[in-house]
Design an enzyme around this catalytic site. Structure first.
Site, PDB file in Angstrom:
ATOM      1  N   ASN A 102       0.817  -1.224   0.000  1.00 48.73           N
ATOM      2  CA  ASN A 102       0.000   0.000   0.000  1.00 48.73           C
ATOM      3  C   ASN A 102       0.850   1.273   0.000  1.00 48.73           C
ATOM      4  O   ASN A 102       0.373   2.336  -0.424  1.00 48.73           O
ATOM      5  CB  ASN A 102      -0.994  -0.023   1.160  1.00 48.73           C
ATOM      6  CG  ASN A 102      -2.165  -0.947   0.854  1.00 48.73           C
ATOM      7  OD1 ASN A 102      -2.330  -1.386  -0.282  1.00 48.73           O
ATOM      8  ND2 ASN A 102      -2.963  -1.257   1.855  1.00 48.73           N
ATOM      9  N   HIS A 110      -4.345   2.989  14.738  1.00 47.97           N
ATOM     10  CA  HIS A 110      -5.451   2.124  14.301  1.00 47.97           C
ATOM     11  C   HIS A 110      -4.923   0.703  14.109  1.00 47.97           C
ATOM     12  O   HIS A 110      -4.817   0.195  13.012  1.00 47.97           O
ATOM     13  CB  HIS A 110      -6.023   2.687  12.996  1.00 47.97           C
ATOM     14  CG  HIS A 110      -7.195   1.909  12.476  1.00 47.97           C
ATOM     15  ND1 HIS A 110      -8.337   1.671  13.206  1.00 47.97           N
ATOM     16  CD2 HIS A 110      -7.404   1.329  11.255  1.00 47.97           C
ATOM     17  CE1 HIS A 110      -9.187   0.985  12.466  1.00 47.97           C
ATOM     18  NE2 HIS A 110      -8.642   0.748  11.286  1.00 47.97           N
TER      19      HIS A 110
HETATM   20  C1  LMR Z   1     -11.177  -1.721   9.908  1.00 45.77           C
HETATM   21  O1  LMR Z   1     -10.839  -1.448  11.064  1.00 45.77           O
HETATM   22  O2  LMR Z   1     -12.283  -2.175   9.631  1.00 45.77           O
HETATM   23  C2  LMR Z   1     -10.216  -1.464   8.792  1.00 45.77           C
HETATM   24  O3  LMR Z   1      -9.031  -0.950   9.282  1.00 45.77           O
HETATM   25  C3  LMR Z   1      -9.995  -2.678   7.949  1.00 45.77           C
HETATM   26  C4  LMR Z   1      -9.240  -3.775   8.656  1.00 45.77           C
HETATM   27  O4  LMR Z   1      -8.372  -4.376   8.014  1.00 45.77           O
HETATM   28  O5  LMR Z   1      -9.522  -4.075   9.808  1.00 45.77           O
END
Ligand code: LMR
Length: 320
Positions: A96, A176
């Site tokens: 990516n 995240h």
């Molecule tokens: C999510 O949290 O839904 C996205 O970041 C996709 C993933 O791969 O979890």
């Protein structure tokens, strides 16, 4: 007044959902971009034909040419590859990163005044790289994740307490990834701290911990269930709320991957923090008081993001 223009880079499941939501909300005209020939055009045609039924006038076009995003007010980037069951988001870094380079150049050359929202994973590293490649100001490039992670936390809490999601104000900080930090001290049920409400409702502390853990792994749970692909409805809805905050100068305080310099002891990192979004883009990062434990958890999360940035620098000499 001319209609706003929303460019969606990547026309997969999130891109298509974004287009549908933006059109229904009449946020502006929409360009769906993808390198796959025919796909954005096909989705644009299909979505346009919702207009007479749903009553929207938004013009939706598909394109394989970055020139068609020219003049966009908002660009939302979902281009790249989603993870498969068993993979972590970080496994997508190499592939990516190359996509972000092409997208960053496309934005730099065609929509340098846009507010750019990145959704591609691994999110915190990709939004940083996209900003570097595009050269846009830091306040005009942001990552979508905190709104989504907080929405997951709120959903699970509302289910547990059998209360309305409207009354849950959930708060998730950090990167995240699985080290994200759901912050219980700022999570309330209509103003009542979550731990106090759990006591009132007879919900054990260990049950709340399970919900925190489920939130952290919320994306992976959906990847595992879908078998092929990752979540798209809630990620798209979350990004749309950020785009609306910008276009409407709403000054909303949303958790998003913003550029943090100085606050939270960080020095030039994109990571999930409460951020004021208005016409100036990410106008302010709000630094909140955290307990020692929360600070420790945030440090683990930001260290993980920093490691990814080092990996990006090793992979692309333009980032070093
Ligand atoms: C999510 O949290 O839904 C996205 O970041 C996709 C993933 O791969 O979890």
């Amino acid at each position: 007044m001319a209609r706003k223009k929303i460019a969606l880079i990547g026309s997969g499941m999130i891109g298509g959902t974004l287009a549908h939501l933006a059109a229904k909300k009449e946020m502006g005209d929409i360009v769906l971009f993808d390198i796959a020939e025919g796909m954005p055009q096909g989705k644009a045609l299909d979505l346009s034909q919702c207009g007479p039924v749903e009553g929207f006038d938004a013009k939706i076009t598909g394109s394989n040419d970055y020139a068609d995003i020219a003049g966009a007010d908002v660009v939302i980037v979902t281009a790249g590859v989603p993870r498969k069951p068993g993979m972590s988001r970080d496994d997508l870094l190499g592939i990516n990163l190359k996509v972000m380079k092409a997208v960053g150049e496309g934005i730099k050359n065609n929509a340098p005044d846009a507010f750019v929202i990145c959704i591609t994973n691994p999110l915190d590293a990709m939004v940083w790289a996209l900003r570097e490649f595009s050269g846009l100001p830091h306040n005009k490039v942001v990552g979508m994740a905190g709104v989504l992670d907080s929405a997951r936390f709120a959903t699970f809490l509302a289910w547990e307490f059998e209360c309305s999601v409207k009354d849950v104000n959930a708060f998730v900080l950090g990167g995240h990834g699985d080290t994200m930090v759901p912050v219980k001290s700022y999570t309330t049920i209509n103003g009542i701290p979550v731990d106090d409400y759990a006591k009132i409702k007879g919900v054990s502390a260990s049950r709340i911990d399970e919900i925190v853990d489920r939130t952290r792994k919320g994306g992976g749970e959906i990847v595992g269930l879908l078998g092929n692909g990752s979540a798209y409805y809630a990620p798209a809805t979350s990004a749309i709320s950020m785009a609306e905050a910008y276009l409407g100068d709403q000054k909303r305080i949303l958790p998003c991957a913003s550029y943090v310099e100085g606050k939270y002891g960080l020095d030039g990192l994109y990571v999930g923090v409460p951020t004021v979004i208005g016409a100036g883009g990410t106008e302010e990062v709000i630094e909140i008081e955290l307990s020692d434990e929360e600070k420790g958890n945030l440090k683990v999360s930001t260290d993980a993001v920093e490691e990814l940035l080092e990996a990006c620098k090793g992979l692309d000499s333009d980032l070093a």
